[in-house]
Design a protein around this motif. Structure first.
Motif, short mmCIF file in Angstrom:
data_model
loop_
_atom_site.label_atom_id
_atom_site.label_comp_id
_atom_site.label_asym_id
_atom_site.label_seq_id
_atom_site.Cartn_x
_atom_site.Cartn_y
_atom_site.Cartn_z
N LEU A 75 78.40 12.09 4.35
CA LEU A 75 77.29 11.94 4.20
C LEU A 75 76.23 12.76 3.38
N VAL A 76 75.24 12.51 2.64
CA VAL A 76 74.90 13.26 1.51
C VAL A 76 74.18 14.14 1.67
N ASP A 77 73.94 15.19 3.06
CA ASP A 77 73.39 16.04 3.50
C ASP A 77 75.06 16.47 4.73
N ASP A 78 76.52 16.20 4.61
CA ASP A 78 77.21 16.89 4.71
C ASP A 78 77.66 16.56 6.06
N SER A 79 76.45 15.88 7.34
CA SER A 79 76.90 15.27 7.69
C SER A 79 77.76 13.83 7.84
N MET A 80 78.85 13.67 9.25
CA MET A 80 80.13 12.83 9.10
C MET A 80 79.54 11.54 9.97
N ALA A 441 80.04 2.05 6.04
CA ALA A 441 79.98 2.91 7.38
C ALA A 441 78.52 4.19 6.73
N VAL A 442 79.23 4.60 5.29
CA VAL A 442 78.18 5.71 4.49
C VAL A 442 76.94 4.70 3.95
N ARG A 443 77.05 4.12 3.94
CA ARG A 443 75.80 4.12 3.04
C ARG A 443 74.56 3.54 3.92
N ALA A 444 75.38 2.66 5.65
CA ALA A 444 74.60 2.46 7.09
C ALA A 444 74.47 3.92 7.60
N GLY A 445 74.89 5.32 6.97
CA GLY A 445 75.10 6.14 7.70
C GLY A 445 73.61 7.14 7.30
N GLU A 446 72.92 6.59 6.07
CA GLU A 446 72.26 7.05 5.02
C GLU A 446 71.08 6.51 5.31
#
Length: 466
Positions: A75-80, A441-446
């Motif tokens: 994600l944009v904050d470097d979390s995964m 998955a990335v969009r849902a994560g953000e």
């Protein structure tokens, strides 16, 4: 036996690619280069890198450079997060540099740059490679319809003196002049000259550069290229601006918004269609001189636009920018030279059909440019693929669509655009299941990452990340 890096590279040079890499290594050494930055852009829109010394370039071309596939779900904050196919600590990929794009960096002395294709360990295609996706879509347009696309990105950014401030604090801007004002250009003339000098030294053809609307905001537009080349240029231009900015004591922000109450920064995409050297966006009998194929292509893009926002406006921050009456293209409509429409058609000067093009205005700088160009081509080809039944553009909109009743609004949140994306058969078929699922998955994560955050907090957390 000579075991120097040069000798090892010479022994490995058994293919034309390796010979080319050896010649490139010699050129880099002659230019005083000590490191080559090898980059790709992840699904969150961040440019990731591994670097090698020039002596390792032949080996990188032959066998690639190792890097984990986990970045597909960062994600944009470097979390995964993890998706059903991609993400997690397992596996490895090979980063293979494209020597055709190898560039000595004028604003980073001692450095060169090349974009990479990501491949599996055995050298086969990696399903999650965004650059490979863009290439496949461009090839499909040519093979199925004989159409070549030329594309170009506008790069917009805001610069501040010193670091970006914490949430709620006022940035210190290097200019006080008015929007588009000569006063602002004079105030920053040395800085902008350095940007233009660096781009010219790197062989980048700049069409125009100017102060933009918001405080501290500027824009550079470059000449069109093939779709993959356009995305490569978007990366190169941004990193060149970043390097020049830092050398001038300035901090650049390429995110959609710095001040959520003001006007944000876009990443507009221009495109035109060609066949056998003939322009298809002009000289035809369709709307405003476009050919019927051009109309079908643009109608396909317009039809798919709510889902395409998950690629072109992939951050919650982008929806702080995508608001009516801000020239952001918040409505799902098109118009001739209409800067409020999501899709702006540029007919070009009279008697010059080759200048006609379309501009996608609703997208911003948080987008992965490879995903965006590939997604736009996939949507356009879906319109072309219907043959005689291909869609037609609706009536063009003049003026601000916010004041023209009946115009459909584009999604106002990432959650809404994600729902459209997940229902899009066109984009899923083009991307392939592994890449489409990783993007979702990335969009849902953000969405979860910024759940409950204020607009000011979202802007502060994202504006300096891209």
């Amino acid at each position: 036996m000579d075991t120097s890096p040069t000798a090892r590279a010479d022994r490995a040079a058994r293919t034309p690619e390796a010979d080319e890499a050896a010649r490139a290594t010699a050129r880099l050494r002659a230019a005083g280069v000590h490191g080559v930055a090898l980059t790709f852009v992840d699904n969150a829109g961040l440019t990731r890198v591994k670097a090698v010394p020039p002596a390792r370039l032949p080996e990188a071309v032959r066998a690639g450079v190792g890097m984990s596939p986990c970045f597909d779900t960062y994600l944009v904050d470097d979390s995964m997060v993890t998706g059903p196919h991609l993400g997690g600590p397992d596996g490895d990929l090979r980063l293979v540099p494209d020597l055709e794009r190898l560039t000595v960096l004028a604003a980073q002395p001692g450095w060169a740059w090349a974009p990479v294709d990501r491949r599996e360990q055995d050298g086969t295609r990696y399903a999650g490679c965004q650059r490979g996706f863009a290439r496949r879509m461009a090839r499909r347009a040519l093979e199925e319809h004989g159409i070549e696309l030329r594309m170009g990105f506008e790069t917009e950014w805001i610069v501040t003196r010193g670091p970006l401030p914490p949430p709620g604090a006022e940035p210190e801007y290097p200019t006080a002049g008015p929007a588009y004002g000569m006063a602002r250009l004079v105030e920053t003339s040395a800085y902008l000259r350095a940007v233009l000098e660096a781009l010219a030294a790197q062989g980048v053809e700049v069409l125009q550069a100017h102060p933009e609307y918001a405080r501290g905001q500027f824009e550079v537009s470059v000449a069109p290229a093939d779709p993959v080349g356009a995305a490569d240029l978007a990366v190169l231009v941004r990193e060149t601006v970043r390097a020049v900015s830092l050398r001038h004591g300035l901090t650049p922000a390429f995110g959609p918004v710095v001040d959520p109450s003001g006007v944000g920064s876009g990443g507009h995409l221009h495109l035109s269609l060609w066949r056998d050297g003939r322009a298809l966006c002009g000289g035809g009998d369709g709307p405003f001189g476009m050919s019927r194929e051009c109309e079908g292509f643009l109608a396909g893009v317009l039809e798919e636009l709510p889902a395409l926002l998950a690629l072109g406006v992939p951050s919650p921050a982008g929806y702080l920018r995508l608001r009516p009456s801000r020239w952001a293209g918040a409505y799902r409509c098109w118009g001739l030279e209409n800067r409020e429409a999501a899709l702006r058609f540029v007919a070009g000067a009279a008697g010059a059909p080759e200048a006609a093009n379309a501009e996608l205005k609703c997208v911003d700088g948080s987008a992965n440019p490879y995903l965006l160009v590939g997604g736009v081509i996939a949507a356009g080809l879906a319109g072309l693929g219907r043959g005689p039944e291909r869609p037609r553009l609706p009536e063009p909109v003049a003026g601000d669509p916010a004041h023209r009743g009946g115009q459909p609004r584009l999604p106002a949140s990432l959650a809404e655009s994600l729902r459209h994306f997940e229902r899009s058969r066109t984009l899923r078929a083009a991307l392939g299941g592994p890449l489409a699922d990783a993007i979702a998955a990335v969009r849902a994560g953000e969405i979860a990452l910024f759940d409950g955050a204020t607009p000011v907090e979202i802007a502060a957390a994202t504006c300096g990340r891209y």
